[in-house]
Design a protein around this motif. Sequence first.
Motif, PDB file in Angstrom:
ATOM      1  N   ARG A   1       0.592  -1.141   0.075  1.00 46.72           N
ATOM      2  CA  ARG A   1       0.015   0.039  -0.180  1.00 46.72           C
ATOM      3  C   ARG A   1       0.683   0.822  -0.015  1.00 46.72           C
ATOM      4  O   ARG A   1       1.541   1.749   1.201  1.00 46.72           O
ATOM      5  CB  ARG A   1      -0.830   0.292   1.353  1.00 46.72           C
ATOM      6  N   PHE A   2       0.884   2.083  -0.816  1.00 49.67           N
ATOM      7  CA  PHE A   2       2.233   2.992  -1.673  1.00 49.67           C
ATOM      8  C   PHE A   2       1.044   4.495  -0.764  1.00 49.67           C
ATOM      9  O   PHE A   2       0.300   4.648  -1.867  1.00 49.67           O
ATOM     10  CB  PHE A   2       2.598   3.362  -2.685  1.00 49.67           C
ATOM     11  N   ARG A   3       1.851   4.926   0.298  1.00 52.78           N
ATOM     12  CA  ARG A   3       0.718   6.637   0.609  1.00 52.78           C
ATOM     13  C   ARG A   3       1.985   7.442   0.939  1.00 52.78           C
ATOM     14  O   ARG A   3       2.986   7.175   1.098  1.00 52.78           O
ATOM     15  CB  ARG A   3       0.546   6.126   1.797  1.00 52.78           C
ATOM     16  N   PRO A   4       1.030   8.232   0.395  1.00 50.44           N
ATOM     17  CA  PRO A   4       1.953   9.794   0.278  1.00 50.44           C
ATOM     18  C   PRO A   4       2.664  10.416   1.656  1.00 50.44           C
ATOM     19  O   PRO A   4       1.750   9.806   2.130  1.00 50.44           O
ATOM     20  CB  PRO A   4       1.616  10.860  -1.150  1.00 50.44           C
ATOM     21  N   GLY A   5       3.657   9.998   1.584  1.00 50.25           N
ATOM     22  CA  GLY A   5       4.343  10.579   3.039  1.00 50.25           C
ATOM     23  C   GLY A   5       4.591   9.119   4.069  1.00 50.25           C
ATOM     24  O   GLY A   5       5.434  10.245   4.645  1.00 50.25           O
TER      25      GLY A   5
ATOM     26  N   LEU B   1      17.335  -2.211  10.563  1.00 56.65           N
ATOM     27  CA  LEU B   1      16.368  -3.239  10.504  1.00 56.65           C
ATOM     28  C   LEU B   1      16.461  -3.900   9.801  1.00 56.65           C
ATOM     29  O   LEU B   1      15.921  -5.391   9.411  1.00 56.65           O
ATOM     30  CB  LEU B   1      15.376  -2.456  11.011  1.00 56.65           C
ATOM     31  N   ILE B   2      16.280  -3.639   8.662  1.00 58.24           N
ATOM     32  CA  ILE B   2      16.045  -4.162   7.140  1.00 58.24           C
ATOM     33  C   ILE B   2      16.701  -5.598   6.901  1.00 58.24           C
ATOM     34  O   ILE B   2      16.689  -6.654   6.888  1.00 58.24           O
ATOM     35  CB  ILE B   2      15.893  -3.430   5.642  1.00 58.24           C
ATOM     36  N   SER B   3      18.624  -5.061   6.833  1.00 62.70           N
ATOM     37  CA  SER B   3      19.210  -5.971   7.377  1.00 62.70           C
ATOM     38  C   SER B   3      18.562  -7.259   8.474  1.00 62.70           C
ATOM     39  O   SER B   3      18.910  -8.379   8.346  1.00 62.70           O
ATOM     40  CB  SER B   3      20.749  -5.132   7.312  1.00 62.70           C
ATOM     41  N   GLN B   4      19.373  -6.548   9.695  1.00 60.93           N
ATOM     42  CA  GLN B   4      18.453  -7.381  10.578  1.00 60.93           C
ATOM     43  C   GLN B   4      17.692  -8.506  10.026  1.00 60.93           C
ATOM     44  O   GLN B   4      17.605  -9.694  11.169  1.00 60.93           O
ATOM     45  CB  GLN B   4      18.196  -6.496  12.129  1.00 60.93           C
ATOM     46  N   LEU B   5      16.426  -8.117   9.667  1.00 62.75           N
ATOM     47  CA  LEU B   5      14.872  -9.287   9.100  1.00 62.75           C
ATOM     48  C   LEU B   5      15.534 -10.193   7.778  1.00 62.75           C
ATOM     49  O   LEU B   5      14.761 -11.017   7.540  1.00 62.75           O
ATOM     50  CB  LEU B   5      14.090  -8.300   8.499  1.00 62.75           C
ATOM     51  N   LEU B   6      17.024  -9.878   7.637  1.00 60.94           N
ATOM     52  CA  LEU B   6      17.129 -10.182   6.606  1.00 60.94           C
ATOM     53  C   LEU B   6      16.596 -10.157   5.223  1.00 60.94           C
ATOM     54  O   LEU B   6      16.377 -11.335   4.868  1.00 60.94           O
ATOM     55  CB  LEU B   6      17.213 -11.724   6.858  1.00 60.94           C
ATOM     56  N   ALA B   7      16.349  -9.324   5.394  1.00 62.62           N
ATOM     57  CA  ALA B   7      15.025  -8.424   3.874  1.00 62.62           C
ATOM     58  C   ALA B   7      15.737  -8.105   3.457  1.00 62.62           C
ATOM     59  O   ALA B   7      14.809  -7.098   2.161  1.00 62.62           O
ATOM     60  CB  ALA B   7      13.607  -7.897   4.628  1.00 62.62           C
ATOM     61  N   SER B   8      17.043  -7.630   2.764  1.00 59.32           N
ATOM     62  CA  SER B   8      17.747  -6.721   1.789  1.00 59.32           C
ATOM     63  C   SER B   8      17.540  -6.972   0.644  1.00 59.32           C
ATOM     64  O   SER B   8      16.976  -5.580   0.126  1.00 59.32           O
ATOM     65  CB  SER B   8      19.407  -6.012   2.824  1.00 59.32           C
ATOM     66  N   GLU B   9      17.449  -7.694   0.234  1.00 61.61           N
ATOM     67  CA  GLU B   9      17.594  -8.948  -1.034  1.00 61.61           C
ATOM     68  C   GLU B   9      16.064  -8.393  -1.558  1.00 61.61           C
ATOM     69  O   GLU B   9      15.483  -7.597  -2.519  1.00 61.61           O
ATOM     70  CB  GLU B   9      18.354  -9.372  -1.483  1.00 61.61           C
TER      71      GLU B   9
ATOM     72  N   GLN C   1      14.358  -5.173  -4.253  1.00 57.73           N
ATOM     73  CA  GLN C   1      13.423  -5.807  -5.329  1.00 57.73           C
ATOM     74  C   GLN C   1      12.293  -4.890  -5.424  1.00 57.73           C
ATOM     75  O   GLN C   1      11.131  -5.452  -6.756  1.00 57.73           O
ATOM     76  CB  GLN C   1      13.790  -7.246  -5.773  1.00 57.73           C
ATOM     77  N   LEU C   2      11.836  -4.404  -4.260  1.00 62.12           N
ATOM     78  CA  LEU C   2      10.321  -3.425  -4.431  1.00 62.12           C
ATOM     79  C   LEU C   2      10.241  -2.770  -4.946  1.00 62.12           C
ATOM     80  O   LEU C   2      11.005  -1.926  -5.737  1.00 62.12           O
ATOM     81  CB  LEU C   2      10.223  -3.096  -2.889  1.00 62.12           C
ATOM     82  N   PRO C   3       8.964  -2.591  -5.742  1.00 61.46           N
ATOM     83  CA  PRO C   3       8.974  -1.400  -6.704  1.00 61.46           C
ATOM     84  C   PRO C   3       8.798  -0.154  -5.821  1.00 61.46           C
ATOM     85  O   PRO C   3       8.560   0.516  -4.591  1.00 61.46           O
ATOM     86  CB  PRO C   3       7.414  -1.539  -7.463  1.00 61.46           C
ATOM     87  N   LYS C   4       9.285   1.150  -6.245  1.00 68.79           N
ATOM     88  CA  LYS C   4       9.583   2.156  -5.316  1.00 68.79           C
ATOM     89  C   LYS C   4       8.527   3.479  -6.229  1.00 68.79           C
ATOM     90  O   LYS C   4       8.078   3.355  -7.114  1.00 68.79           O
ATOM     91  CB  LYS C   4      11.522   2.646  -6.206  1.00 68.79           C
ATOM     92  N   ALA C   5       8.021   4.268  -4.591  1.00 70.86           N
ATOM     93  CA  ALA C   5       6.365   4.701  -4.602  1.00 70.86           C
ATOM     94  C   ALA C   5       7.257   6.168  -4.801  1.00 70.86           C
ATOM     95  O   ALA C   5       8.699   6.837  -4.706  1.00 70.86           O
ATOM     96  CB  ALA C   5       5.877   5.199  -3.837  1.00 70.86           C
ATOM     97  N   THR C   6       6.540   7.388  -6.038  1.00 64.39           N
ATOM     98  CA  THR C   6       7.193   7.906  -6.213  1.00 64.39           C
ATOM     99  C   THR C   6       6.258   8.982  -6.403  1.00 64.39           C
ATOM    100  O   THR C   6       5.162   8.713  -6.712  1.00 64.39           O
ATOM    101  CB  THR C   6       7.892   8.339  -8.147  1.00 64.39           C
ATOM    102  N   HIS C   7       5.995  10.378  -6.002  1.00 60.87           N
ATOM    103  CA  HIS C   7       5.370  11.480  -6.006  1.00 60.87           C
ATOM    104  C   HIS C   7       5.282  13.177  -6.772  1.00 60.87           C
ATOM    105  O   HIS C   7       6.937  13.236  -6.163  1.00 60.87           O
ATOM    106  CB  HIS C   7       4.914  11.661  -4.341  1.00 60.87           C
TER     107      HIS C   7
END
Length: 82
Positions: free
Chosen positions: A43-47, A57-65, A69-75
């Motif tokens: 769910r992409f939300r502005p802000g 934190l993302i690294s500690q959750l072993l989720a960096s890779e 690869q997630l789509p990036k939200a732009t506004h």
Amino acid sequence: MESAGADFDWIVVGGGPASSSAAIRAAELGLSTAVIEVSGGPRFRPGESLAPGTALLISQLLASEAFSQLPKATHDTIKITF
């Protein structure tokens, strides 16, 4: 996906950042874990943004890779009014 009536050690209600982190950690500890979320994602939300230190934190959750690869939200514009 598990069928109705399945047994879990840990059930997390909500798929937000804290809930999903708790579910990931429970699974890492060997608990059979279910996450119940009413809406699909992402769910992409502005802000929304990542605060400094989030990469650790993302690294500690072993989720960096996966995160990279997630789509990036732009506004184009975000207006904040007080």
